[in-house]
Design a protein around this motif. Structure first.
Motif, PDB file in Angstrom:
ATOM      1  N   VAL A  15     -11.523  19.442  28.017  1.00  0.00           N
ATOM      2  CA  VAL A  15     -10.767  19.623  29.108  1.00  0.00           C
ATOM      3  C   VAL A  15     -10.216  21.230  29.083  1.00  0.00           C
ATOM      4  O   VAL A  15     -10.522  22.042  27.799  1.00  0.00           O
ATOM      5  CB  VAL A  15      -9.354  18.939  28.739  1.00  0.00           C
ATOM      6  N   ASN A  16      -9.843  21.692  30.217  1.00  0.00           N
ATOM      7  CA  ASN A  16      -9.697  23.050  30.176  1.00  0.00           C
ATOM      8  C   ASN A  16      -8.565  23.418  29.137  1.00  0.00           C
ATOM      9  O   ASN A  16      -7.505  22.570  28.831  1.00  0.00           O
ATOM     10  CB  ASN A  16      -9.004  23.683  31.707  1.00  0.00           C
ATOM     11  N   GLY A  17      -8.537  24.824  28.621  1.00  0.00           N
ATOM     12  CA  GLY A  17      -7.743  25.260  27.529  1.00  0.00           C
ATOM     13  C   GLY A  17      -7.029  26.600  27.917  1.00  0.00           C
ATOM     14  O   GLY A  17      -6.587  26.453  29.324  1.00  0.00           O
ATOM     15  N   GLY A  18      -6.770  27.246  26.871  1.00  0.00           N
ATOM     16  CA  GLY A  18      -5.782  28.349  26.970  1.00  0.00           C
ATOM     17  C   GLY A  18      -6.107  29.712  27.174  1.00  0.00           C
ATOM     18  O   GLY A  18      -5.229  30.869  27.423  1.00  0.00           O
TER      19      GLY A  18
ATOM     20  N   GLN B  33     -12.151  27.985  28.625  1.00  0.00           N
ATOM     21  CA  GLN B  33     -11.836  27.379  27.032  1.00  0.00           C
ATOM     22  C   GLN B  33     -10.859  27.773  26.365  1.00  0.00           C
ATOM     23  O   GLN B  33      -9.748  28.303  27.166  1.00  0.00           O
ATOM     24  CB  GLN B  33     -13.331  28.166  26.210  1.00  0.00           C
ATOM     25  N   GLY B  34     -10.703  27.948  25.084  1.00  0.00           N
ATOM     26  CA  GLY B  34      -9.321  28.235  24.580  1.00  0.00           C
ATOM     27  C   GLY B  34      -8.664  27.091  23.686  1.00  0.00           C
ATOM     28  O   GLY B  34      -7.845  26.447  24.362  1.00  0.00           O
ATOM     29  N   ALA B  35      -9.104  26.838  22.413  1.00  0.00           N
ATOM     30  CA  ALA B  35      -8.508  25.664  21.734  1.00  0.00           C
ATOM     31  C   ALA B  35      -7.173  26.085  21.370  1.00  0.00           C
ATOM     32  O   ALA B  35      -6.304  24.916  21.157  1.00  0.00           O
ATOM     33  CB  ALA B  35      -9.470  25.207  20.529  1.00  0.00           C
ATOM     34  N   ASP B  36      -6.531  27.323  21.067  1.00  0.00           N
ATOM     35  CA  ASP B  36      -5.261  27.598  20.656  1.00  0.00           C
ATOM     36  C   ASP B  36      -4.631  28.247  21.829  1.00  0.00           C
ATOM     37  O   ASP B  36      -4.937  28.578  22.767  1.00  0.00           O
ATOM     38  CB  ASP B  36      -5.400  28.892  19.702  1.00  0.00           C
ATOM     39  N   CYS B  37      -3.204  27.502  22.144  1.00  0.00           N
ATOM     40  CA  CYS B  37      -2.353  28.057  22.949  1.00  0.00           C
ATOM     41  C   CYS B  37      -1.045  27.846  22.600  1.00  0.00           C
ATOM     42  O   CYS B  37      -0.635  26.898  22.105  1.00  0.00           O
ATOM     43  CB  CYS B  37      -2.552  26.918  24.065  1.00  0.00           C
ATOM     44  N   CYS B  38      -0.039  28.949  22.803  1.00  0.00           N
ATOM     45  CA  CYS B  38       1.288  29.065  22.665  1.00  0.00           C
ATOM     46  C   CYS B  38       1.896  29.487  24.125  1.00  0.00           C
ATOM     47  O   CYS B  38       1.204  30.317  24.626  1.00  0.00           O
ATOM     48  CB  CYS B  38       1.378  29.958  21.650  1.00  0.00           C
ATOM     49  N   GLY B  39       2.983  28.878  24.561  1.00  0.00           N
ATOM     50  CA  GLY B  39       3.429  29.252  25.697  1.00  0.00           C
ATOM     51  C   GLY B  39       4.831  28.340  26.097  1.00  0.00           C
ATOM     52  O   GLY B  39       5.378  27.654  24.975  1.00  0.00           O
TER      53      GLY B  39
ATOM     54  N   TYR C 138      -2.150  30.226  32.838  1.00  0.00           N
ATOM     55  CA  TYR C 138      -1.452  29.075  32.868  1.00  0.00           C
ATOM     56  C   TYR C 138      -2.476  27.956  32.403  1.00  0.00           C
ATOM     57  O   TYR C 138      -3.529  28.235  32.529  1.00  0.00           O
ATOM     58  CB  TYR C 138      -0.869  28.610  34.197  1.00  0.00           C
ATOM     59  N   ALA C 139      -1.729  26.911  31.608  1.00  0.00           N
ATOM     60  CA  ALA C 139      -2.633  26.018  31.053  1.00  0.00           C
ATOM     61  C   ALA C 139      -2.164  24.468  31.391  1.00  0.00           C
ATOM     62  O   ALA C 139      -0.609  24.493  31.398  1.00  0.00           O
ATOM     63  CB  ALA C 139      -3.019  26.054  29.516  1.00  0.00           C
TER      64      ALA C 139
END
Length: 354
Positions: free
Chosen positions: A136-139, A89-95, A143-144
């Motif tokens: 889809v897989n998230g953050g 999961q994880g709708a938010d992602c910064c990287g 790694y995403a």
């Protein structure tokens, strides 16, 4: 790599922190991001417990710890279809982009990006979308992987944690405000105003010059005023008694539940109602006469045009909105973080660090 997988719909026991997950490999038109930070959203909880299923009719918190008894597997996603497990999961992602697939310029390696949470599928006219961290897989991992077109470069001095607080909540809020055509002359009432989307909506409505009335718990009054709200109403107060009938132009609703009818009562004739959440319960009672005799307009807000996220990135880069990170947790402590999220004792975002 390490990350958290969701092994099915249900309680916190369905979340498993693992250190043996494969690092994703980019396909054509894809990038791989080394995740600097992610954040918790209502959608993470709702997806885990299967709340999007039409079989569930109660508020989110009724099943947030242990899930729901109803069988929800067949229609428990945003799209109304079954999800595939295990899911990251994880709708938010910064990287940072660390690898690119075919058809993606290698010069993108090293770019600092945030990922658009609500992603278009097919033609815009179809209003179809998928959620990063759901379909889809998230953050929630080291790694995403994401479509290259959904990885937006951000030039900002904000930290990864601060940038990770923006994508899902702020794009949801901006979409609602855009759909409702909020203007400087409007008075806007925002429910759930101390949460991630609500606190974002305060800033984004004020950015347009609107007058903002925020509804939240009394304990968060000062924090919400500091965000820019012009007036705060405690969530256990009767908004009709406090404001009077036909007193606001726009309602931005994230709560629904038992008090829903009063939101329409305080809307002026010709008013606009936008909704993107129902944490107090999805089942409400509508007097259709109120809808048509007052010439109200309703906006259900899920699908987002690309320009919504493009505008959000521009606001960040110009410093027109500010992040509101309440607390950081190691990703391995996601269960503790989700319990804190569900307790609603914070204002703003809870961030996870892989």
């Amino acid at each position: 790599m390490s990350g958290v997988v969701l092994n099915g719909h249900g309680g916190l026991d369905k979340l498993a922190y693992r250190d043996d997950l494969p690092v994703p490999t980019p396909g054509d038109n894809e990038v791989v991001i080394k995740v600097g930070a992610s954040a918790i959203n209502n959608t993470d909880i709702n997806t885990r417990i299967g709340w999007y299923s039409k079989q569930v009719t109660s508020q989110t918190n009724n099943g947030a710890l242990d899930g729901f008894d109803a069988s929800v597997d067949d229609d428990a996603s945003w799209a109304g279809s079954a999800l595939s497990f295990p899911l990251i999961q994880g709708a938010d992602c910064c990287g940072i982009i660390v690898a690119v697939g075919g058809n993606v310029d290698e010069s993108r390696i090293g770019e600092r990006v945030i990922i658009r949470s609500m992603q278009q599928v097919g033609d815009a006219a179809d209003h179809l979308c998928r959620t990063f961290g759901s379909e889809v897989n998230g953050g929630f991992a080291e790694y995403a992987k994401a479509d290259a077109v959904e990885a937006f470069t951000v030039k900002s001095e904000l930290t990864d944690s601060e940038l990770a607080s923006f994508p899902c909540a702020y794009s949801t809020a901006e979409n609602m405000i855009e759909r409702a055509n909020v203007k400087a002359t409007d008075t806007v009432m925002i429910t759930g105003a101390s949460g991630g989307v609500g606190s974002a909506a305060i800033q984004l409505a004020k950015r347009r010059g609107a007058r903002v009335i925020a509804i939240c718990s009394q304990s968060k009054r000062e924090q919400v005023l500091a965000l820019g709200a012009d007036e705060v109403i405690a969530r256990d107060q009767d908004v009709v008694k406090v404001l009077g009938e036909e007193s606001v132009d726009v309602v931005i609703d994230l709560v629904a539940g038992g008090q829903w009818g009063s939101l329409l009562t305080v809307l002026r004739r010709g008013g606009r109602y936008a909704v993107a959440g129902a944490i107090a319960g999805p089942m409400v009672e509508l007097d259709v006469r109120t809808l048509y005799l007052k010439d109200l307009t309703f906006f259900g807000c899920t699908y987002q045009q690309r320009e919504v996220f493009e505008n959000l990135v521009s606001y960040i880069e110009r410093g027109e909105i500010k992040p509101l990170v309440s607390k950081q947790y190691p990703l391995s402590e996601i269960k503790t973080a989700q319990q804190a999220f569900m307790a609603k004792q914070y204002t703003g975002k809870l961030v996870l660090i892989p």
